[in-house]
Design an enzyme around this catalytic site. Structure first.
Site, PDB file in Angstrom:
ATOM      1  CG  ASP A  37      40.856  36.385  39.162  1.00  0.00           C
ATOM      2  OD1 ASP A  37      40.488  37.377  39.830  1.00  0.00           O
ATOM      3  OD2 ASP A  37      41.463  36.484  38.084  1.00  0.00           O
ATOM      4  CG  ASP A 177      40.547  41.542  37.536  1.00  0.00           C
ATOM      5  OD1 ASP A 177      40.953  40.974  36.510  1.00  0.00           O
ATOM      6  OD2 ASP A 177      40.218  40.935  38.574  1.00  0.00           O
TER       7      ASP A 177
HETATM    8  C1  DX5 Z   1      37.411  37.183  36.384  1.00  0.00           C
HETATM    9  C2  DX5 Z   1      38.783  37.733  36.534  1.00  0.00           C
HETATM   10  C3  DX5 Z   1      39.428  38.334  35.378  1.00  0.00           C
HETATM   11  C4  DX5 Z   1      40.603  37.826  34.797  1.00  0.00           C
HETATM   12  C5  DX5 Z   1      41.390  38.657  33.870  1.00  0.00           C
HETATM   13  O1  DX5 Z   1      36.565  37.734  35.516  1.00  0.00           O
HETATM   14  O2  DX5 Z   1      38.899  38.548  37.657  1.00  0.00           O
HETATM   15  O3  DX5 Z   1      38.950  39.568  35.038  1.00  0.00           O
HETATM   16  O4  DX5 Z   1      41.223  36.710  35.268  1.00  0.00           O
HETATM   17  O5  DX5 Z   1      41.432  38.020  32.668  1.00  0.00           O
HETATM   18  P1  DX5 Z   1      41.761  38.735  31.289  1.00  0.00           P
HETATM   19  O6  DX5 Z   1      42.970  39.556  31.494  1.00  0.00           O
HETATM   20  O7  DX5 Z   1      41.995  37.587  30.355  1.00  0.00           O
HETATM   21  O8  DX5 Z   1      40.568  39.545  30.928  1.00  0.00           O
HETATM   22 ZN    ZN Z   2      40.470  39.281  39.500  1.00  0.00          ZN
END
Ligand code: DX5
Ligand code: ZN
Length: 224
Positions: A37, A177
């Site tokens: 990310d 995601d």
């Molecule tokens: C930024 C990212 C995420 C993420 C997932 O928002 O793309 O959506 O790292 O994190 P969790 O699984 O904790 O929601």
């Molecule tokens: Zn992501």
């Protein structure tokens, strides 16, 4: 492209004091891809890491690397992530005035190309580029931070993306995601998602990474 059930842990939730070790554990635990990310503090209200991270990741995993660019100017960063060994590169539809060209460039560089849709971004922003898509990433919440939970309306959005891709005769993978846990993943799967990014549910699991992957992977036994 057919994809049955892909788990892509996001290293945003990793313990960076032992990132190498955690990457090795992810591979042993049965992760499929490593999700990276990238945030610029401009397109999203948080900063993470730049292309340098690819060196560290490459050193500690053989898994495919799935880069999610949450940045205002992805075109400027794509070459560095390609050189760093990315396998999948996903850009946000909202950040690409020349989305067609950006996807062409990703594919010409040998990577699979994805487009991410924020919760408020219409699916129709993909309608002229369906033939250039290997993946559509549906955000489960507003991007920027792990551990924010899941917006329940996103189940309906995944369904509409699946229908949209079918109409376009596209076999792009739907990735979700944000907010994926053992409770929310089944709904996303049933709606049509086949690749699941997870940060806090894996790295924050009470039994550690092994427990986190096992718990999410168990869902596949009921679903696939
Ligand atoms: C930024 C990212 C995420 C993420 C997932 O928002 O793309 O959506 O790292 O994190 P969790 O699984 O904790 O929601
Ligand atoms: Zn992501």
């Amino acid at each position: 492209m057919s994809a049955a059930f892909i788990l892509a842990p996001s290293i945003l939730s990793a313990d960076f004091s032992r990132l190498g070790e955690q990457l090795e554990t992810l591979e042993q635990a049965g992760a499929d891809w490593i999700h990276v990310d990238v945030m610029d503090g401009h397109f999203v209200p948080n900063l993470s890491f730049g292309p340098f991270i690819m060196k560290v990741i490459k050193k500690h995993t053989h898994l495919p690397i799935d880069v999610h660019l949450m940045v205002s100017n992805p075109d400027a960063l794509i070459p560095a992530f390609v050189d760093g060994g990315a396998n999948w590169i996903t850009v946000h539809a909202e950040t690409c005035p020349h989305l067609y060209r950006t996807l062409q460039n990703i594919r010409v560089s040998g990577c699979h190309a994805g487009v991410a849709l924020n919760p408020a971004t219409p699916i129709e922003s993909l309608s002229e580029v369906t033939h250039l898509l290997d993946l559509v990433l549906v955000l489960g919440n507003n991007p920027g931070f792990s551990g924010q939970g899941w917006f329940p309306e996103m189940g309906g959005k995944i369904k509409r993306v699946a229908e949209f891709l079918k109409q376009a005769n596209s076999s792009a993978v739907i990735q979700v995601d944000g907010g994926m846990t053992a409770d929310t993943l089944p709904e996303a799967y049933q709606a049509g998602a086949r690749a699941f990014v997870s940060g806090s549910a894996i790295f924050g699991h009470e039994d550690g990474i092994m427990g986190g992957i096992r718990t999410l992977r168990e869902q596949a036994l009921f679903l696939v």
